[in-house]
Write a protein that holds these residues in place. Sequence first.
Motif, PDB file in Angstrom:
ATOM      1  N   GLU A 170       0.700  -1.104   0.025  1.00  0.00           N
ATOM      2  CA  GLU A 170       0.096   0.036  -0.001  1.00  0.00           C
ATOM      3  C   GLU A 170       0.872   1.202  -0.120  1.00  0.00           C
ATOM      4  O   GLU A 170       2.061   1.207   0.505  1.00  0.00           O
ATOM      5  CB  GLU A 170      -0.858  -0.083   1.368  1.00  0.00           C
ATOM      6  N   LYS A 171       0.346   2.366  -0.413  1.00  0.00           N
ATOM      7  CA  LYS A 171       1.335   3.423  -0.705  1.00  0.00           C
ATOM      8  C   LYS A 171       1.358   4.021   0.620  1.00  0.00           C
ATOM      9  O   LYS A 171       2.598   4.616   0.702  1.00  0.00           O
ATOM     10  CB  LYS A 171       0.387   4.543  -1.480  1.00  0.00           C
ATOM     11  N   ASN A 172       0.725   3.790   1.660  1.00  0.00           N
ATOM     12  CA  ASN A 172       0.546   4.642   3.080  1.00  0.00           C
ATOM     13  C   ASN A 172       1.810   3.841   3.796  1.00  0.00           C
ATOM     14  O   ASN A 172       2.185   4.146   4.727  1.00  0.00           O
ATOM     15  CB  ASN A 172      -0.481   4.751   3.871  1.00  0.00           C
ATOM     16  N   SER A 173       2.509   2.885   3.208  1.00  0.00           N
ATOM     17  CA  SER A 173       3.627   1.995   3.914  1.00  0.00           C
ATOM     18  C   SER A 173       5.003   2.448   3.513  1.00  0.00           C
ATOM     19  O   SER A 173       5.772   1.958   4.042  1.00  0.00           O
ATOM     20  CB  SER A 173       3.347   0.384   3.510  1.00  0.00           C
ATOM     21  N   VAL A 174       4.803   3.672   2.347  1.00  0.00           N
ATOM     22  CA  VAL A 174       6.262   4.047   1.841  1.00  0.00           C
ATOM     23  C   VAL A 174       6.536   5.392   2.632  1.00  0.00           C
ATOM     24  O   VAL A 174       5.446   6.144   2.597  1.00  0.00           O
ATOM     25  CB  VAL A 174       6.103   4.201   0.334  1.00  0.00           C
ATOM     26  N   GLY A 175       7.490   5.444   2.784  1.00  0.00           N
ATOM     27  CA  GLY A 175       7.969   6.994   3.667  1.00  0.00           C
ATOM     28  C   GLY A 175       9.459   7.358   3.324  1.00  0.00           C
ATOM     29  O   GLY A 175      10.226   6.603   2.447  1.00  0.00           O
ATOM     30  N   ILE A 176       9.852   8.410   3.924  1.00  0.00           N
ATOM     31  CA  ILE A 176      11.247   9.005   3.950  1.00  0.00           C
ATOM     32  C   ILE A 176      11.745   9.065   5.090  1.00  0.00           C
ATOM     33  O   ILE A 176      11.231   9.390   6.082  1.00  0.00           O
ATOM     34  CB  ILE A 176      11.237   9.916   2.821  1.00  0.00           C
ATOM     35  N   LYS A 177      13.128   8.675   5.294  1.00  0.00           N
ATOM     36  CA  LYS A 177      13.820   8.806   6.448  1.00  0.00           C
ATOM     37  C   LYS A 177      15.217   9.477   6.156  1.00  0.00           C
ATOM     38  O   LYS A 177      15.825   8.984   5.160  1.00  0.00           O
ATOM     39  CB  LYS A 177      14.114   7.430   7.203  1.00  0.00           C
ATOM     40  N   PHE A 178      15.403  10.055   7.280  1.00  0.00           N
ATOM     41  CA  PHE A 178      16.793  10.851   7.229  1.00  0.00           C
ATOM     42  C   PHE A 178      17.806  10.139   8.312  1.00  0.00           C
ATOM     43  O   PHE A 178      17.350  10.384   9.523  1.00  0.00           O
ATOM     44  CB  PHE A 178      16.654  12.227   7.119  1.00  0.00           C
ATOM     45  N   LEU A 179      18.784   9.695   7.968  1.00  0.00           N
ATOM     46  CA  LEU A 179      19.560   9.021   8.962  1.00  0.00           C
ATOM     47  C   LEU A 179      21.018   9.438   8.847  1.00  0.00           C
ATOM     48  O   LEU A 179      21.486  10.348   8.347  1.00  0.00           O
ATOM     49  CB  LEU A 179      19.542   7.478   8.611  1.00  0.00           C
ATOM     50  N   ASP A 180      21.775   9.057  10.074  1.00  0.00           N
ATOM     51  CA  ASP A 180      23.152   9.717  10.097  1.00  0.00           C
ATOM     52  C   ASP A 180      24.079   9.588   9.095  1.00  0.00           C
ATOM     53  O   ASP A 180      24.103   8.558   8.180  1.00  0.00           O
ATOM     54  CB  ASP A 180      23.694   8.740  11.218  1.00  0.00           C
ATOM     55  N   ASP A 181      24.520  10.926   8.814  1.00  0.00           N
ATOM     56  CA  ASP A 181      25.448  10.662   7.418  1.00  0.00           C
ATOM     57  C   ASP A 181      26.439   9.727   7.387  1.00  0.00           C
ATOM     58  O   ASP A 181      26.464   9.205   6.264  1.00  0.00           O
ATOM     59  CB  ASP A 181      26.106  12.138   7.615  1.00  0.00           C
ATOM     60  N   ASP A 182      27.304   9.396   8.406  1.00  0.00           N
ATOM     61  CA  ASP A 182      28.310   8.640   8.092  1.00  0.00           C
ATOM     62  C   ASP A 182      27.736   7.108   7.864  1.00  0.00           C
ATOM     63  O   ASP A 182      28.285   6.321   6.959  1.00  0.00           O
ATOM     64  CB  ASP A 182      29.278   8.677   9.318  1.00  0.00           C
ATOM     65  N   PHE A 183      26.752   6.859   8.596  1.00  0.00           N
ATOM     66  CA  PHE A 183      26.047   5.468   8.500  1.00  0.00           C
ATOM     67  C   PHE A 183      25.484   5.365   6.699  1.00  0.00           C
ATOM     68  O   PHE A 183      25.741   4.377   6.304  1.00  0.00           O
ATOM     69  CB  PHE A 183      24.948   5.464   9.343  1.00  0.00           C
ATOM     70  N   ILE A 184      24.920   6.622   6.377  1.00  0.00           N
ATOM     71  CA  ILE A 184      24.270   6.433   5.033  1.00  0.00           C
ATOM     72  C   ILE A 184      25.457   6.415   4.188  1.00  0.00           C
ATOM     73  O   ILE A 184      25.324   5.812   3.067  1.00  0.00           O
ATOM     74  CB  ILE A 184      23.264   7.537   4.949  1.00  0.00           C
ATOM     75  N   LYS A 185      26.493   7.037   4.276  1.00  0.00           N
ATOM     76  CA  LYS A 185      27.544   7.044   3.320  1.00  0.00           C
ATOM     77  C   LYS A 185      28.178   5.655   3.077  1.00  0.00           C
ATOM     78  O   LYS A 185      28.446   5.172   2.066  1.00  0.00           O
ATOM     79  CB  LYS A 185      28.760   8.095   3.742  1.00  0.00           C
ATOM     80  N   LYS A 186      28.384   5.070   4.238  1.00  0.00           N
ATOM     81  CA  LYS A 186      28.730   3.507   4.375  1.00  0.00           C
ATOM     82  C   LYS A 186      27.824   2.673   3.579  1.00  0.00           C
ATOM     83  O   LYS A 186      28.351   1.837   2.715  1.00  0.00           O
ATOM     84  CB  LYS A 186      29.011   3.130   5.453  1.00  0.00           C
ATOM     85  N   GLU A 187      26.582   2.675   3.827  1.00  0.00           N
ATOM     86  CA  GLU A 187      25.726   1.805   3.195  1.00  0.00           C
ATOM     87  C   GLU A 187      25.416   2.155   1.863  1.00  0.00           C
ATOM     88  O   GLU A 187      25.567   1.102   1.019  1.00  0.00           O
ATOM     89  CB  GLU A 187      24.359   2.163   3.969  1.00  0.00           C
TER      90      GLU A 187
END
Length: 206
Positions: A170-187
């Motif tokens: 369902e569309k309402n199960s999709v969202g946007i998150k903002f996470l720690d910068d260093d963590f996201i860069k590594k991922e």
Amino acid sequence: MIKCNLAVLLAERGMNISELSERTGLSRNTLSALQNNTGKGIQFDTMDSICKFLDITHCELFTYADVGFNGIFTHPNKKQIHYDSHGLLNIVKYSGFYEVEIFYNETVIKMQGLLNTDTYPRFTHVVFSVKDKARLEKIPLIFRQEIFNDIIDIAFNEINVSYDLPIKIEKNSVGIKFLDDDFIKKEIRDFIISQDGEIDEFLEQS
């Protein structure tokens, strides 16, 4: 691009469309179109009534900005979610890579993120860095929300159509998150490496 700020103004005052309609005598349909930015225009009398009631100027009711997408690039994970030979759902943490380029007046904001599906099919999120969030905050909220909605639309369509995942969401199960910068860069770095150079070719050209 011009947007009506009625939704934000009402939320700040703890009001809803029904109350505004009742107290101003304006049509609920007219006010809903303004709140949802689906109307094609506004009569001066309507604008005057809203501004007087909310004690605001027309500049507070409407916002103008030159804002939109320069482009959105997405790349699916080579290993997608699937049922294994035992009928068990084999989940992957990230189903895709995202690069989003947004223009706002004379500024260009480029963000990289990942489509996080480790809680699929209950929830999925496009994850970006908290630094991206800080850069986006210079964009007025009403335009920012439209950008988020467009990104969510793309993720929703890719999960249900392009990636051909086994369970429709369902569309309402999709969202946007903002996470720690260093963590996201590594991922992101680890994800790009896992794709055997396919994403590198695009990034070298962009």
